[in-house]
Design a protein around this motif. Structure first.
Motif, mmCIF file in Angstrom:
data_model
loop_
_atom_site.group_PDB
_atom_site.id
_atom_site.type_symbol
_atom_site.label_atom_id
_atom_site.label_comp_id
_atom_site.label_asym_id
_atom_site.label_seq_id
_atom_site.Cartn_x
_atom_site.Cartn_y
_atom_site.Cartn_z
ATOM 1 N N THR A 108 0.829 -1.205 0.000
ATOM 2 C CA THR A 108 0.000 0.000 0.000
ATOM 3 C C THR A 108 0.867 1.261 0.000
ATOM 4 O O THR A 108 0.594 2.200 -0.736
ATOM 5 N N VAL A 109 1.927 1.244 0.805
ATOM 6 C CA VAL A 109 2.830 2.407 0.824
ATOM 7 C C VAL A 109 3.446 2.569 -0.562
ATOM 8 O O VAL A 109 3.506 3.669 -1.116
ATOM 9 N N PHE A 110 3.864 1.439 -1.166
ATOM 10 C CA PHE A 110 4.435 1.500 -2.515
ATOM 11 C C PHE A 110 3.406 2.097 -3.485
ATOM 12 O O PHE A 110 3.713 2.988 -4.265
ATOM 13 N N GLY A 111 2.157 1.626 -3.385
ATOM 14 C CA GLY A 111 1.094 2.121 -4.282
ATOM 15 C C GLY A 111 0.866 3.610 -4.106
ATOM 16 O O GLY A 111 0.703 4.341 -5.078
ATOM 17 N N MET A 112 0.891 4.069 -2.846
ATOM 18 C CA MET A 112 0.647 5.492 -2.594
ATOM 19 C C MET A 112 1.786 6.348 -3.125
ATOM 20 O O MET A 112 1.581 7.444 -3.613
ATOM 21 N N LEU A 113 2.998 5.852 -3.009
ATOM 22 C CA LEU A 113 4.134 6.668 -3.445
ATOM 23 C C LEU A 113 4.359 6.576 -4.945
ATOM 24 O O LEU A 113 4.700 7.556 -5.587
ATOM 25 N N SER A 114 4.168 5.371 -5.502
ATOM 26 C CA SER A 114 4.548 5.189 -6.903
ATOM 27 C C SER A 114 3.486 5.683 -7.878
ATOM 28 O O SER A 114 3.794 6.017 -9.007
ATOM 29 N N SER A 115 2.215 5.735 -7.433
ATOM 30 C CA SER A 115 1.180 6.124 -8.397
ATOM 31 C C SER A 115 1.062 7.645 -8.505
ATOM 32 O O SER A 115 0.246 8.140 -9.269
ATOM 33 N N GLU A 116 1.867 8.391 -7.732
ATOM 34 C CA GLU A 116 1.858 9.857 -7.811
ATOM 35 C C GLU A 116 0.439 10.410 -7.787
ATOM 36 O O GLU A 116 0.011 11.100 -8.728
ATOM 37 N N PRO A 117 -0.347 10.096 -6.746
ATOM 38 C CA PRO A 117 -1.753 10.509 -6.779
ATOM 39 C C PRO A 117 -1.929 12.024 -6.704
ATOM 40 O O PRO A 117 -1.130 12.715 -6.066
ATOM 41 N N ASN A 118 -2.973 12.514 -7.377
ATOM 42 C CA ASN A 118 -3.322 13.931 -7.254
ATOM 43 C C ASN A 118 -4.178 14.132 -6.009
ATOM 44 O O ASN A 118 -4.189 15.209 -5.418
ATOM 45 N N TYR A 119 -4.930 13.093 -5.655
ATOM 46 C CA TYR A 119 -5.789 13.143 -4.468
ATOM 47 C C TYR A 119 -5.739 11.804 -3.764
ATOM 48 O O TYR A 119 -5.426 10.787 -4.371
ATOM 49 N N CYS A 120 -6.093 11.833 -2.487
ATOM 50 C CA CYS A 120 -6.179 10.589 -1.735
ATOM 51 C C CYS A 120 -7.605 10.465 -1.208
ATOM 52 O O CYS A 120 -8.152 11.422 -0.648
ATOM 53 N N LEU A 121 -8.201 9.323 -1.427
ATOM 54 C CA LEU A 121 -9.579 9.090 -0.980
ATOM 55 C C LEU A 121 -9.514 8.111 0.183
ATOM 56 O O LEU A 121 -9.114 6.961 0.007
ATOM 57 N N LEU A 122 -9.875 8.587 1.376
ATOM 58 C CA LEU A 122 -9.815 7.737 2.565
ATOM 59 C C LEU A 122 -11.210 7.191 2.831
ATOM 60 O O LEU A 122 -12.162 7.954 2.990
ATOM 61 N N MET A 123 -11.314 5.862 2.860
ATOM 62 C CA MET A 123 -12.620 5.247 3.091
ATOM 63 C C MET A 123 -12.715 4.814 4.552
ATOM 64 O O MET A 123 -11.782 4.192 5.077
ATOM 65 N N VAL A 124 -13.853 5.115 5.154
ATOM 66 C CA VAL A 124 -14.066 4.760 6.555
ATOM 67 C C VAL A 124 -15.421 4.064 6.652
ATOM 68 O O VAL A 124 -16.417 4.606 6.167
ATOM 69 N N ALA A 125 -15.461 2.870 7.242
ATOM 70 C CA ALA A 125 -16.753 2.203 7.427
ATOM 71 C C ALA A 125 -17.458 2.878 8.598
ATOM 72 O O ALA A 125 -16.873 3.016 9.683
ATOM 73 N N ALA A 126 -18.708 3.295 8.392
ATOM 74 C CA ALA A 126 -19.431 4.054 9.418
ATOM 75 C C ALA A 126 -19.479 3.307 10.745
ATOM 76 O O ALA A 126 -19.369 3.912 11.814
ATOM 77 N N ASN A 127 -19.611 1.976 10.673
ATOM 78 C CA ASN A 127 -19.769 1.221 11.918
ATOM 79 C C ASN A 127 -18.450 0.952 12.631
ATOM 80 O O ASN A 127 -18.426 0.493 13.755
ATOM 81 N N ASN A 128 -17.312 1.248 11.982
ATOM 82 C CA ASN A 128 -16.018 0.979 12.615
ATOM 83 C C ASN A 128 -15.259 2.237 12.997
ATOM 84 O O ASN A 128 -14.440 2.213 13.912
ATOM 85 N N GLY A 129 -15.451 3.306 12.258
ATOM 86 C CA GLY A 129 -14.697 4.537 12.528
ATOM 87 C C GLY A 129 -13.288 4.459 11.954
ATOM 88 O O GLY A 129 -12.947 3.539 11.208
ATOM 89 N N LEU A 130 -12.484 5.436 12.349
ATOM 90 C CA LEU A 130 -11.119 5.526 11.829
ATOM 91 C C LEU A 130 -10.239 4.585 12.642
ATOM 92 O O LEU A 130 -9.667 4.969 13.652
ATOM 93 N N ILE A 131 -10.154 3.323 12.198
ATOM 94 C CA ILE A 131 -9.400 2.350 12.996
ATOM 95 C C ILE A 131 -8.235 1.795 12.188
ATOM 96 O O ILE A 131 -8.161 1.972 10.979
ATOM 97 N N GLY A 132 -7.387 1.070 12.897
ATOM 98 C CA GLY A 132 -6.310 0.290 12.285
ATOM 99 C C GLY A 132 -5.487 1.082 11.300
ATOM 100 O O GLY A 132 -4.999 2.174 11.587
#
Ligand SMILES: Nc1nc2c(ncn2[C@@H]2O[C@H](COP(=O)(O)OP(=O)(O)OP(=O)(O)O)[C@@H](O)[C@H]2O)c(=O)[nH]1
Length: 644
Positions: free
Chosen positions: A291-315
């Motif tokens: 995942t770190v490789f994907g985030m760095l190598s794909s040179e993203p213009n934006y980052c979309l953070l997905m959060v499951a409503a029933n779990n919150g910002l975990i892990g």
């Protein structure tokens, strides 16, 4: 080369930030706080910190150019002029639109009924119709189209959002104008990295967005993104998945799942004026390196953070948010599964999200998007990195997904690339294609390249480059004659075996442009050692020389050893100048590149300050005195095995 490259040249805003790294380091000071805040559960007393942020919205005003003292042309006059100077007014209006289209890389927003400073033009309905018709006439000449995003007080409009804010009865509307792509090279490309904890619904949301249709809550839509059989069986992403959707010049969605048949990437690319490419990343801790490789190598213009409503910002989602902030990529959040989440749990999740985003480390302004007007206003302001839009959706009922689609349509192109700099392409994947040969994919960091150009690929294990020719270039599976900075592409290379190319290599021009000497150019410089300014985000004890960690620089991932530090040791929160040595082979890197290193729970990030290292000039001269002591193996500093 193409009109797009010319536009890049004309637009001073696209000139790449000098890679000196000075400005980027300014975020570092906040970083420790940010990471600590991410790690800490939200505290009720954090409201004091919040007070500072009550006025944070005002900071956006700093970005506006209020000191412009040019004589102002009233747009109303240009839109409604019927005098004998009408043609001149139309020409001026056309110039304004062309200027904005160039600035926006082929698309722009336009307010009909409002002057640039926000004053109402007090348009009556007949005047509104005249103004709109004039713009439509200009767009025919410019080979562009418009999409009406919202209107107020226009009686025959389907997108009227009411008149709650403005008491007067003036007609107002916002349109998005987009050029029809004349060649594939004209397509606007926005890359979005999708991250979040395992089971947050990343693959599902992407499946729903790119295919259309809805999920069944049991994993129906996620299989589209999977690359491996074991992923389909386990339902867990383990690799870097990719998918695309597009918007045509009228803002209509082009997705693969049209009723009756499936559109290929090639067809989507050809029909679209703007293409959004999503990188679906793995949420499980086990695949963090990928995942770190994907985030760095794909040179993203934006980052979309997905959060499951029933779990919150975990892990892992906190780790992912931290990396996105470290890379300075604008973040948007989508809260999924609102259909199965009890209201009080949803509220808890939203409160937690708000606190973390507003914390001094992240310093974001969370904006909850519930309706079309908020969606359009936020998307237009998203050029400010401080804003963090939050959507609450259900992939099963489809609630609020139309807002996400409209948001992606308006999302401004973000990223600074220099097409005048020497050509540099970073390889993030390699393939062996039957009847074609070795193909490498990646992102053009700078410059321009054409099929048929002679290039260098490397460095190999010995730091050498191989000379080869680009047989053909494809962008989103569509053959193109060339590509330029900021675009992702894949090259078919001549006379090179797949085993000789790897992720992290670069493709460079064999000879600099305009070189007529005919002499071979000096080989590109690669470095085994480099000096970086780093910030330690978390480490249980102290870090000394000989410490080893997995280091990421763009698509490069290699174990590195610390060979020198400007002090005896560093701990969590320390900012230091550190010299690193790649353990396996030298790499191509430049001053200003952002680095990220991890080893177990240790994390640090930094910026390359100097390529190469001179042992005769140690960073910490005092350390040489204690050398004998340091040479003893230090169990605390040297981990038994570097976790990959
Ligand atoms: N009820 C409901 N279920 C959902 C929603 N979104 C996703 N799901 C379900 O949640 C499960 C996990 O979704 P995935 O898309 O695999 O999650 P992921 O984040 O991609 O997980 P990894 O790929 O392992 O990182 C699947 O069974 C989906 O059907 C939603 O909005 N509502």
């Amino acid at each position: 080369m193409s009109t797009r490259s010319e536009r890049y040249k004309q637009n001073p805003q696209t000139v790449q930030e000098k890679r000196a790294g000075e400005s980027a380091l300014s975020d570092f000071a906040d970083y420790v706080q940010q990471q600590q805040a991410l790690r800490r559960p939200p505290i009720a007393g954090a409201a004091n910190g919040g007070a500072k942020h009550e006025h944070a919205e005002l900071d956006i005003l700093d970005t506006l150019d209020l000191a412009d003292d040019k004589p102002k042309i009233r747009l109303r006059d240009l839109l409604l002029d019927t005098s004998d100077r009408k043609d001149e007014s139309i020409r001026q209006l056309q110039e304004i639109i062309v200027g904005r289209l160039d600035e926006g890389h082929g698309e722009c927003l336009f307010d009909i009924g409002l002057e640039d400073n926000g004053d109402s033009q007090m348009l009556t309905e007949p005047e509104w119709a005249t103004a709109l018709a004039r713009i439509e006439g200009i767009l025919v000449t410019l080979k562009a189209d418009l999409r009406m995003l919202m209107t107020k007080n226009v009686s025959d409009s389907l997108v009227d959002v009411g008149n709650e804010l403005k008491k007067e009865k003036a007609c107002v509307g916002k349109i998005i104008i987009r050029k029809q792509p004349q060649v594939v090279d004209d397509t606007i490309e926005t890359r979005i990295a999708v991250v979040g904890n395992v089971d947050a619904g990343k693959s599902t949301l992407l499946g729903v967005l790119v295919k259309g249709g809805l999920d069944d809550g049991r994993g129906k839509m996620r299989v589209n993104l999977f690359r491996h059989k074991h992923e389909i069986e386990s339902g867990r992403t383990s690799s870097v998945g990719m998918d695309i959707m597009g918007y045509d010049s009228k803002g209509e969605i082009v997705m693969s799942g049209v009723p009756g048949r499936k559109l290929s990437w090639e067809e989507i690319g050809k029909r679209s004026a703007k293409v959004i490419s999503f990188t679906d990343l793995a949420g499980h801790e086990r695949y963090l390196r990928t995942t770190v490789f994907g985030m760095l190598s794909s040179e993203p213009n934006y980052c979309l953070l997905m959060v499951a409503a029933n779990n919150g910002l975990i892990g892992m989602s906190k780790e992912h948010l931290g990396i996105a902030l470290a890379l300075n990529v604008p973040v948007m959040v989508i809260v999924t599964k609102i259909d199965i989440c009890p209201p009080q749990i949803l509220q808890q999740t939203l409160t937690q999200l708000t606190k973390i985003l507003k914390s001094p480390g992240a310093r974001k302004i969370p904006i909850f998007i519930k309706n079309r007007e908020e969606c359009i206003n936020t998307a237009t302001q998203f050029v400010s990195q401080r804003i963090c839009p939050i959507f609450q959706v259900s992939n099963v009922t489809g609630e609020c997904l139309d807002l996400v689609r409209e948001f992606l349509n308006i999302l401004p192109h973000h990223g600074k690339y220099d097409i005048d700099a020497p050509f540099e392409f970073h390889i993030n994947d390699t393939f062996s294609v039957p009847f074609v040969g070795t193909v490498v994919s990646g992102v053009v960091k700078s410059g321009v390249v054409h099929a048929g150009d002679t290039v260098l690929v490397g460095p190999d294990g010995l730091g050498q480059f191989t000379t080869t020719t680009i047989r053909s270039i494809e962008r989103k599976r569509i053959p193109v004659p060339g590509c330029s900075a900021g675009q992702s592409a894949s090259f078919a290379l001549r006379r090179i075996r797949r085993k000789d190319v790897r992720k992290g290599m670069v493709v460079l021009m064999a000879r600099s442009e305009g070189d007529k000497t005919g002499l071979p150019a000096p080989p590109p410089q690669v470095f085994r050692e480099f000096v970086a300014e780093v910030l330690i985000l978390s480490h249980a004890t102290t870090i000394r020389t000989k410490y080893q960690a997995m280091l990421h620089v763009g698509p490069i991932s290699q174990t590195c050893a610390i060979i020198d530090i400007d002090r005896d040791y560093i701990r969590t929160g320390d900012r230091a100048t550190v010299a690193f040595r790649f353990v396996q082979r030298p790499e191509f890197l430049a001053v200003g590149d952002r680095i990220l290193f991890r080893e177990g729970r240790t994390k640090g990030l930094g910026i390359v300050k100097q390529a190469g290292y001179d042992p005769s000039q140690p960073l910490n001269p005092d350390a040489t005195k204690n050398k004998a002591k340091d040479d003893k193996p230090d169990e605390e500093a040297v981990p038994a095995a570097v976790t990959a």
